[in-house]
Design an enzyme around this catalytic site. Sequence first.
Site, PDB file in Angstrom:
ATOM      1  CB  THR A 184      -0.794   0.106   1.180  1.00 39.65           C
ATOM      2  OG1 THR A 184      -0.102  -0.094   2.400  1.00 39.65           O
ATOM      3  CG2 THR A 184      -1.922  -0.963   1.113  1.00 39.65           C
ATOM      4  CD  GLU A 329      -5.158  -2.182   2.071  1.00 41.92           C
ATOM      5  OE1 GLU A 329      -5.330  -1.524   0.973  1.00 41.92           O
ATOM      6  OE2 GLU A 329      -4.436  -1.588   2.747  1.00 41.92           O
ATOM      7  CE  LYS A 439     -17.014  15.017  16.289  1.00 36.65           C
ATOM      8  NZ  LYS A 439     -17.055  13.857  16.965  1.00 36.65           N
ATOM      9  CD1 TRP A 444     -18.987  13.057  12.173  1.00 38.12           C
ATOM     10  CD2 TRP A 444     -17.071  13.708  11.886  1.00 38.12           C
ATOM     11  NE1 TRP A 444     -18.438  12.431  13.084  1.00 38.12           N
ATOM     12  CE2 TRP A 444     -17.393  12.635  13.165  1.00 38.12           C
ATOM     13  CE3 TRP A 444     -15.811  14.102  11.789  1.00 38.12           C
ATOM     14  CZ2 TRP A 444     -15.956  12.068  13.910  1.00 38.12           C
ATOM     15  CZ3 TRP A 444     -14.830  13.796  12.494  1.00 38.12           C
ATOM     16  CH2 TRP A 444     -14.787  12.722  13.624  1.00 38.12           C
TER      17      TRP A 444
HETATM   18  P1  AMP Z   1      -5.126   2.516  -2.661  1.00 35.73           P
HETATM   19  O1  AMP Z   1      -4.838   1.240  -1.931  1.00 35.73           O
HETATM   20  O2  AMP Z   1      -3.718   3.188  -2.878  1.00 35.73           O
HETATM   21  O3  AMP Z   1      -5.714   2.498  -3.985  1.00 35.73           O
HETATM   22  O4  AMP Z   1      -6.077   3.571  -1.854  1.00 35.73           O
HETATM   23  C1  AMP Z   1      -7.334   3.102  -1.541  1.00 35.73           C
HETATM   24  C2  AMP Z   1      -8.113   4.090  -0.958  1.00 35.73           C
HETATM   25  O5  AMP Z   1      -8.432   5.429  -2.108  1.00 35.73           O
HETATM   26  C3  AMP Z   1      -9.582   3.975  -0.516  1.00 35.73           C
HETATM   27  O6  AMP Z   1      -9.605   3.426   0.658  1.00 35.73           O
HETATM   28  C4  AMP Z   1     -10.333   5.450  -0.653  1.00 35.73           C
HETATM   29  O7  AMP Z   1      -9.992   6.327   0.485  1.00 35.73           O
HETATM   30  C5  AMP Z   1      -9.446   6.022  -1.801  1.00 35.73           C
HETATM   31  N1  AMP Z   1     -10.453   5.921  -3.157  1.00 35.73           N
HETATM   32  C6  AMP Z   1     -10.464   4.823  -4.062  1.00 35.73           C
HETATM   33  N2  AMP Z   1     -11.332   5.009  -4.861  1.00 35.73           N
HETATM   34  C7  AMP Z   1     -11.952   6.095  -4.531  1.00 35.73           C
HETATM   35  C8  AMP Z   1     -13.270   6.735  -5.168  1.00 35.73           C
HETATM   36  N3  AMP Z   1     -13.818   6.370  -6.221  1.00 35.73           N
HETATM   37  N4  AMP Z   1     -13.654   7.647  -4.413  1.00 35.73           N
HETATM   38  C9  AMP Z   1     -13.190   8.259  -3.363  1.00 35.73           C
HETATM   39  N5  AMP Z   1     -12.103   7.500  -2.618  1.00 35.73           N
HETATM   40  C10 AMP Z   1     -11.445   6.364  -3.321  1.00 35.73           C
END
Ligand code: AMP
Length: 541
Positions: A184, A329, A439, A444
């Site tokens: 990640t 993940e 907040k 929120w």
């Molecule tokens: P990654 O593992 O780097 O792809 O990051 C995953 C995170 O990206 C998720 O937990 C979200 O916070 C964010 N994310 C992925 N897709 C979206 C989306 N369509 N809209 C908003 N946040 C997103």
Amino acid sequence: MNGLMMNWQLTLDKILEHANRLYPHKHITTMQPDGSLHRYTYADLYRRTKRMANALVQLGIAPGDRVGTFAWNNYQHLELYYAIPGAGAVCHTLNIRLFADQLAYIVNHAEDRIVFVDGTLLPLFEKVAPDVRCVEHYVLFNAPREAAAKLPNVLFYEDLIEGADERFTWRCTDESMAMGMCYTSGTTGEPKGALYSHRSMFLHTLGENQANALGITESDIVLPVVPQFHAMAWGLPYACAAAGADMVLPGPHLRPQPLADLITNERVTVAGGVPTIWNGLYHELKQHPRDISCLRALVVGGSAMPRSLIAAYERELGVNVLHAWGMTETSPLGTVSIPLKQHEALEKGAVWDIKAKQGYPILGVELRIVDEVGRELPWDGRTMGELQVRGPWVISQYFKRDITRDYMTEDGWFRTGDVATVSPEGYMTITDRTKDLVKSGGEWISTVELESAIIGHPKVLEAAVIAVPDEKWSERPLACVVRTQDGWDLTAEELTSYLNDRVAKFWIPDRFVFIDEVPKTSVGKFDKKVLRRQFAAGELG
Ligand code: AMP
């Protein structure tokens, strides 16, 4: 009583065998570093993959070994997506945008035995190699012979292919074997590895290709702009082969102009990337209009796609936007936002509201939202809670890490760290990352929604909102705004009055700062950590 059906292992070699049998003539086109196009077929991919898998075994790669890749989206990287798992090993994609010390940590933690390096990225990897302990060979492609001096124990990709036999018996015999790994991007703490299995990726492929998801078919031409080093390029390399879709790989050419050229010239039907990429493409297409009528779906995920950009694509360019949510993940596809039949009667604006949501879970993913003490919250479209998911392509544990309550609940759900609402129809909307929420006076404020509202202003190119400490309200939103070229005269007052009838009064930021660019993470998301640091250091505000 158990069913009496075959125990046919869900392994990725089956996807490539299927593609080679049914779609050997379909094309894979790569934009090479020099801008020329390399074209070959699935039959070529198949033959070269078998040779490379053989070469890996000859180099002593055994089942379960990790093999790293440090590369752009190109045909060699695609071959590795099949050859490494086909040899029974784990294709560990390394994020080329990380800092050298993070990369060295990840390579050492994964214990990669071989790393494949794209020659165009050699200057970056040279800085990593001195701190790497486990790698026995580096294999270069897109690199001249002299490059061998830059890293220890260098082999050349094409030499390995040439020297290996095409006959090869796949070594991925068990669907539970690990096939891929991706760390990640970890905006907090040490990077953590998601370790995919053949079974999880096979099922993800079927899930992604459902008609109610991306539904890729043989008549599609797919452009994954999302990097192969990020969440397995959203699984598109497997979904395309499974469906027999042509692929177009952009190599290092991720600027709006070459992407627009690729879409037009190659008649791309599906393109996948993060909002930043599509924001850039939109401005390019407005300035230099091109025929992109071939695009049936602009798939976007990784961050929230602002509603205004969805509307602009659909209204001004006639492009259908398909918003999706996922995580490293979750392999990564979790939800997609496609309007249902019952939405057909809605007016356009209401349809864009739906498309701006992150969408419904695809079959194979379950989701729920819970409060601070883990109680499930209603799907009423208003109540916000922590988003949790489970399914066959969701991690059960990080690589070489204990299972902790930080990321797994006692009853086996993965805690995403996202905050969301879910509508009665099942459409999930991300309101924030847990750590990004503001907040204010006990209430929120969703920074995602606020950013989406601000970016709707025609003079705004990008907007990122962070929480800043406030004596009275404990926290207030601060908006960091990038103006468009023509929008240099945009003022905070203008933005305040623009937001007046678009968001709740107490959401309207007290302060707007105008910046040149929003800092981005290694995968192109807003890096709010940097903004918070800049604010603390007095550079903002
Ligand atoms: P990654 O593992 O780097 O792809 O990051 C995953 C995170 O990206 C998720 O937990 C979200 O916070 C964010 N994310 C992925 N897709 C979206 C989306 N369509 N809209 C908003 N946040 C997103």
